[in-house]
Enzyme design. Structure first.
Site, mmCIF file in Angstrom:
data_model
loop_
_atom_site.group_PDB
_atom_site.id
_atom_site.type_symbol
_atom_site.label_atom_id
_atom_site.label_comp_id
_atom_site.label_asym_id
_atom_site.label_seq_id
_atom_site.Cartn_x
_atom_site.Cartn_y
_atom_site.Cartn_z
ATOM 1 N N GLU A 172 0.822 -1.255 0.169
ATOM 2 C CA GLU A 172 0.204 0.155 0.166
ATOM 3 C C GLU A 172 1.152 0.843 -0.019
ATOM 4 O O GLU A 172 0.136 2.307 0.236
ATOM 5 C CB GLU A 172 -0.795 -0.215 1.555
ATOM 6 C CG GLU A 172 -1.645 -1.240 0.896
ATOM 7 C CD GLU A 172 -2.956 -1.243 2.289
ATOM 8 O OE1 GLU A 172 -3.199 -0.536 2.782
ATOM 9 O OE2 GLU A 172 -4.340 -2.030 2.303
ATOM 10 N N GLU A 291 -6.023 -8.482 -0.528
ATOM 11 C CA GLU A 291 -6.375 -7.945 0.638
ATOM 12 C C GLU A 291 -7.825 -7.736 0.532
ATOM 13 O O GLU A 291 -7.860 -6.639 -0.159
ATOM 14 C CB GLU A 291 -5.662 -6.922 1.475
ATOM 15 C CG GLU A 291 -4.390 -7.008 2.005
ATOM 16 C CD GLU A 291 -3.870 -5.898 3.169
ATOM 17 O OE1 GLU A 291 -4.613 -4.926 4.118
ATOM 18 O OE2 GLU A 291 -2.770 -5.420 3.307
#
Length: 506
Positions: A172, A291
């Site tokens: 991320e 995720e």
């Protein structure tokens, strides 16, 4: 309400990669400590791993597990988790404001993965660290012997390399909250260079570049285009993340959010195609959705707790207690991954134990399966094979998220050998049954071998430590075969169905 579907043996989507039913373990909350690892627990083995948790993980037939983060990895020193435990440093984890004891590291995770019968997917720190640290990590894990890092691994008791085949190039890094946040151009350059170096070591390794943290980021989807423009010829996957919730307490709107997942995949697939055309490339980059899950029940409260606490060790964090509604929604998300199996080759439910997880534990106590465990288990065991293109029609509804949302959500998989089909279906209606008919074209000798249903009157029903089997799959009823060989019957409102058919194709 009536709905119809047609499944033709010749209309296929893609092979469903078994890794699409994977999961994720981060050094966060109690996912690792008192999750998979609790040396003082009555079920712990000689390595400190909880056998009750391992049993539940093996029952998921879990193909791959991502580790050790997550936000945690962006300031993580992997060297802190190797060597004698008594010599390992305690560090501050900036992501979750906790103390990390490093009693579990890559070697322990490798031991656990073997016991869990799963493949390791390792993430590296490209936030606060870079190419050389990543290269050393690879050498420690994968080189046989005769170098500094490989010999150090052997000194630590692991003569044979771990042979990790897939590596995440950070986590991320589009997010301003991330330690070492980078612009798309900065990250794309770094990801390309690290991926190239890894493939100089072993050209068969697979690498995953960071995509957007979610599809609401201001930089989405430009982030994906910029990163892939720099790294397309080097990386194998672009990662996507997305979490879902029913903050509005509107069930039909919640269920429709599965269409957001579908749009996200389609959009990023288009970006991949654009960059491939721009590069005149022959390579195909795929999606790693590493995720995803439901996360909203206690999200605000947990955020406030993190901001206020003083560096605790393995605190309870993000321990969502899921209900029947969440299980039905998760079943629809899994259907999306099956239907988009041409694009999505890896997916990881985040996470595996305690932290937004299908498995919960009590410290010094039992472990149990949450409601969302069961659709993942059924999809993992029966969703492998060739995804079939299901042509469905029937009633729809409009809501805030989308218009023309079908009440029937359905996917189908033809198993290897062509002798059986798995159908996964959700009736999204909260108050009406669906009269469903599924025509099977090109198949003969159809028989219903198994019908499993998850449903109930109370969408808020949960499994707890004191009532662990409140929401579980049960034998279904009400489905049969017509004279034409179609599967037909009623799907009760708010229900999930797994239907196993035996068939012949000749």
């Amino acid at each position: 309400m009536k709905a119809q579907a047609v499944i033709n043996k010749d209309f296929t989507v893609s092979n469903v990669d078994k890794r699409v039913f994977g999961s994720f373990l981060e050094h966060m909350g109690r996912a690792v400590y008192t999750g998979i690892y609790e040396p003082a627990h009555e079920t712990a083995d000689k390595n400190g791993f909880r056998q009750d948790v391992l049993e539940y993980v093996r029952d998921l037939d879990m193909p791959i597990v991502r580790y050790p983060g997550g936000n945690f990895v962006s300031a993580y020193r992997w060297e802190d988790g190797i060597g004698p435990r008594e010599e390992r440093p305690v560090r501050l984890d900036l992501a979750w404001r906790t103390r990390e004891t490093n009693q579990v590291g890559v070697n322990e995770f490798a031991d656990w993965a073997k016991l869990a019968k799963t493949e390791m997917m390792l993430a590296m720190n490209l936030g606060s660290r870079g190419l050389d640290d990543a290269r050393n990590f690879l050498e420690y894990c994968n080189h046989p012997s005769g170098t500094y890092w490989s010999d150090l691994r052997a000194k630590h008791g692991y003569k044979d390399p771990h042979n990790v085949r897939i590596w995440c190039l950070g986590n991320e890094l589009d997010g301003p909250w991330q330690v070492g946040h980078k612009s798309a151009a900065e990250y794309g350059h770094l990801a390309n260079e690290v991926s190239k170096a890894f493939k100089y070591f072993d050209k068969t390794l697979e690498t995953v570049a960071c995509g957007s943290s979610n599809d609401k980021m201001k930089s989405y989807p430009e982030w994906e285009a910029t990163v892939l423009d720099q790294a397309y010829e080097s990386v194998d996957y672009i990662s996507l993340h997305k979490y879902f919730g029913n903050e509005e307490q509107d069930t039909l709107n919640y269920f429709a959010k599965a269409m957001d997942l579908d749009r996200y995949i389609v959009t990023v697939g288009g970006i991949i195609d654009y960059i491939k055309a721009k590069k005149r490339s022959k390579r195909d980059v795929k999606i790693c959705f590493d995720e995803w899950n439901v996360w909203y029940h206690d999200r605000k409260e947990d955020g406030e707790r993190i901001a206020s606490w003083n560096w605790p060790e393995a605190p309870a964090l993000l321990e969502e207690v899921y209900n029947l509604e969440d299980a039905l929604f998760v079943a629809s998300l899994l259907n999306v991954f099956i239907r988009r199996s041409d694009r999505v080759k890896i997916a990881c439910m985040a996470q595996l134990v305690n932290v937004i997880a299908p498995i919960l534990t009590r410290t010094d106590g039992p472990a149990w399966r949450q409601t969302i465990y069961y659709p993942l288990q059924l999809a993992s065991k029966y969703g492998r094979g060739t995804a079939l293109n299901v042509s469905a029609s029937g009633p729809t509804y409009d809501c805030e998220v989308a218009q023309d949302v079908p009440y029937l959500d359905i996917s189908a998989v033809l198993h290897e050998g062509g002798r059986s089909i798995a159908i996964f279906a959700v009736n999204r209606s909260v108050d009406q049954s669906l009269d469903l008919s599924v025509a099977l074209q090109g198949f003969k000798n159809v028989k219903i071998e198994k019908h499993t249903i998850m449903t109930g009157e109370d969408l808020r029903a949960r499994n707890t430590v004191d009532a662990q089997h409140t929401v579980v799959p049960r034998d279904g009823s009400g489905l049969g075969l017509t004279d034409e060989g179609a599967v037909a019957g009623k799907l009760p409102p708010k229900s999930y169905h797994f239907i196993l058919l035996s068939v012949a194709t000749a």
